[in-house]
Design an enzyme around this catalytic site. Structure first.
Site, short mmCIF file in Angstrom:
data_model
loop_
_atom_site.label_atom_id
_atom_site.label_comp_id
_atom_site.label_asym_id
_atom_site.label_seq_id
_atom_site.Cartn_x
_atom_site.Cartn_y
_atom_site.Cartn_z
N PHE B 21 90.17 11.33 42.83
CA PHE B 21 90.72 11.60 41.51
C PHE B 21 92.20 11.21 41.42
CE2 PHE B 21 87.08 14.59 41.38
CZ PHE B 21 86.51 14.15 40.21
N VAL B 86 93.46 3.90 56.33
CA VAL B 86 94.91 3.91 56.56
C VAL B 86 95.21 4.77 57.79
CG1 VAL B 86 97.16 4.59 55.66
CG2 VAL B 86 95.50 3.46 54.17
N GLU B 181 77.27 26.75 44.66
CA GLU B 181 76.38 25.76 44.06
C GLU B 181 75.31 25.29 45.03
OE1 GLU B 181 79.45 24.00 40.68
OE2 GLU B 181 79.65 23.33 42.73
N GLN B 331 91.39 18.61 38.79
CA GLN B 331 92.49 18.58 37.83
C GLN B 331 93.86 18.46 38.49
OE1 GLN B 331 93.10 18.16 34.71
NE2 GLN B 331 90.94 17.82 34.32
#
Lengths: 457, 457
Positions: B21, B86, B181, B331
């Site tokens: 994200f 990396v 979940e 977020q």
């Protein structure tokens, strides 16, 4: 071994080996028969093999063509599905031995339907498999998806023109339906889906080579359709090399012997093998016990009722059976499986005639897609090619796909791929992206050892 | 290294590490900036991690939540995507070192956004990982899908009641959103999707245990919602064990220490680890060079503008950064990536104020699904649970999923799963079905060696 949860019955015991077209259709045909069905298979899914190349090239997901066998057969109360690798059939004791995670199971049968299929054949060069995976299982397709997309990723990072060329050269060995479809789809993937997504390479410069030791493309479809498929592939940019026999495959490419005997080398990082099939080794197991003959591909030369000599209760169907005039395709296995199951059903219910009617193959034709909008099809004497053959291909494959949701999902995936240039299943795992690290390292070590030896001598 | 195909420019060079994200949003924010963007990532895809549990439990395909990063960024001409792991950042030389298949690359930067995320943490017991995979990557999810479904398959073939019980006991460690979940979905998979498809076991008897060392379920969501989620899970049949600390994990189960100090054992073949995170080791690499502090999870304690001391051109965002009040969720990474990219964009164009405005997190709330039709959600002071929270969860996840086709495909998969009890992605590879053979064999050898030693002493 007995299961506390299962009710032991005196019903006729049918064991089916394999969850492919032959095995699944045999089980389903026995739905209302007064028998107990045990289907033993090495995979948990029924594989719709004709669309495997679309998993390998990112058009559809593995779930769309490989639903769990036990969910397909859930409502068939006389059937149970057992995961296991069948290692031996004892014709005298009438038992099937299977292995799952170190545990060995012995399952007795009254009737046996062997539909264990065929694997890829490397014609005695099994070490080719590591460098040129076959196209027979979900594992193969996902491995190839990783290798194809991984080659583009590596080429993007390479500044060595030779290495880059090697990475962007894809060789498909074997110009049968699977080879034709793979070559066409790798080319379309490069030209359409990947176009414009790299900055240092142009994926449309990828070079796809389809080669075969035979002099024609799609030999079983006849000269005319073979020529059409060839012309179409060439127009797309696929290079076709016929009369070209592969003599060696290694990490960096393949060696090919042309008709005139000259050897040449094709540097290629990603190779696909779809050149031949080799029937399940269970054929040899049978031959050792009852003397049945095998053909060169290891297929069992069955009697006209698909049984083996001296064992009228043991059927061999599908890719494992050698029957004149029956091709190694889905239809051969479906019809063979249904035939054997119907015979068993009738004989158990006592309604069958004394003499068995021999198996008769009904040729529904054959087809192969070459590219988007383009397929070749042969039904009896009729030959089609182009857009309408492609539409027929589309419809027939949707009809034969197992499960309603699967059909809808596949239709959606196709809509996306055929109407846009996108593909929805281009994900590769880290394992796939880096699996070859170790192999490459070993190769490099081997190469440096050789050089050191050379220098020392 | 230079690429013949690439045009060298004098533009400001932005290197982004990671395609999650944070990395993807940073790259997209730089779309119209006068910079060259290089995004280097270990995977070829952008992973939509919040739905990973649905891949693990067969609801959606990996393609739906992990589209190739380079296809998302295809039209952004100032961006290039490079596959590579990396391994080192040189703050003095301003270069990023990455490795791909034995080749090492050095990429210079003017600005650097590090969004390398976090892996699973086993709190110093990394050997647990083999027996209890985490839930961080597509590899993890597919591995767990194989283990979950494989356990049912093995139980079906076992006649040993103890072994069967072990195979049908699933332990999820960690009662955060992912754990909740996963536990709920394993239970629904067993109770709904698999119901009626076995003959020797009853999959609805599967025993799912969700455990945590903490005294609550979903602690960051507050007591009320945690209680609701707990009650709902228990109603579904999930057993919840709190204040339970895992002290050992092995092939056959786990050892748990309760609050009162007693040790007890849970026999379980399939374990899932979602208990903690450990930031990318690149944090340590930075700390060694510029003395920046790390928190216990290895996250970098960044300055208010998300940079590290002495290097105002090096940003750390997402799960790798420790910022007060910013949770390790999508977020946080999205907003951090956008913030860093906007700063760079403005400073390159010379339109920024002299003093940077500190990063400010806007809390859009958090949510977790518990089961079909049921979720818990918290937005600011407002708390929701039940059907409407679930609808909100559904809509928001569809909005945030990348790509139109992906949204449609996921909506279709959800329609199937939520309206029927079917799941479209229950395929496991042969590798997955049999991967543990070797492990089981090694365990058995180890056990027999131990016994022999015991007998000898």
């Amino acid at each position: 071994m007995s299961h506390p949860g299962a009710t032991a019955t005196d019903r006729h015991k049918v064991v089916i080996i394999g969850s492919g077209f032959g095995g699944l259709n045999a089980a389903q045909t026995l739905k209302n028969a007064d028998v107990d069905v045990k289907l033993i298979a090495r995979t948990t899914h029924h594989l719709f093999q004709p669309l495997l190349y679309q998993v390998a090239t990112g058009i559809i997901s593995e779930g769309e063509i490989a639903p769990p066998t036990r969910l397909i057969l859930r409502k068939q109360r006389n059937a149970q599905v057992l995961l296991g690798d069948v290692t031996h059939i004892d014709l005298e004791k009438q038992t099937v031995e299977s292995v799952l995670l170190g545990h060995t199971y012995s399952t007795p049968y009254d009737s046996l339907i062997i539909a264990a299929g065929a694997g890829q054949s490397y014609f005695g060069n099994d070490h080719f498999a590591e460098w040129a995976p076959g196209m027979k299982s979900i594992d193969d397709a996902l491995e190839l998806r990783g290798r194809i997309l991984g080659a583009f990723e590596q080429a993007e990072r390479s500044s060595d023109p030779e290495r880059r060329k090697k990475l962007l050269t894809f060789v498909v060995v074997g110009a049968g339906p699977t080879g034709v479809e793979m070559a066409g789809q790798i080319q379309e993937l490069a030209d359409q889906t990947l176009r414009g997504s790299f900055r240092h390479i142009d994926p449309t410069e990828a070079h796809v080579i389809l080669l075969d030791a035979a002099p024609a493309v799609l030999p079983p479809m006849g000269e005319k359709l073979g020529q059409r498929a060839k012309a179409r592939l060439e127009k797309m940019g696929v290079e076709i090399q016929l009369n070209a026999m592969v003599t060696d495959v290694d990490h960096n490419g393949i060696t090919v012997k042309d008709k005139d005997g000259t050897l040449r080398r094709i540097e290629s990082a990603c190779k696909v093998w779809s050149a031949g099939v080799s029937a399940s080794p269970l054929g040899k197991d049978l031959a050792a016990q009852c003397g049945v003959e095998l053909d060169r591909a290891g297929r069992v030369k069955v009697l006209p009722d698909l049984t083996i000599p001296g064992h009228p209760n043991v059927f061999v169907v599908g890719d494992m059976a050698a029957v004149d005039g029956v091709p190694g395709m889905a239809q051969g296995a479906i019809q063979g499986g249904k035939y054997a199951a119907k015979l068993i059903k009738r004989e158990v219910s006592g309604t069958s005639p004394k003499i068995r009617t021999p198996f008769k193959y009904f040729d529904k034709g054959s087809m192969a897609t070459v590219s988007k909008w383009n397929a070749v099809a042969k039904v009896g004497k009729f030959e089609f090619s182009g857009f309408f053959a492609w539409l027929a291909w589309l419809g027939l494959h949707l009809i034969y796909l197992v499960g309603f949701k699967t059909k809808i999902a596949t239709l959606l995936s196709w809509t996306v791929t055929f109407l846009s240039r996108q593909r929805g299943q281009l994900t590769i795992t880290e394992q796939q992206a880096y699996a070859r690290t170790r192999i490459e390292e070993l190769e490099e070590i081997a190469a440096s050892v050789k050089e050191t030896e050379k220098a020392a001598s």
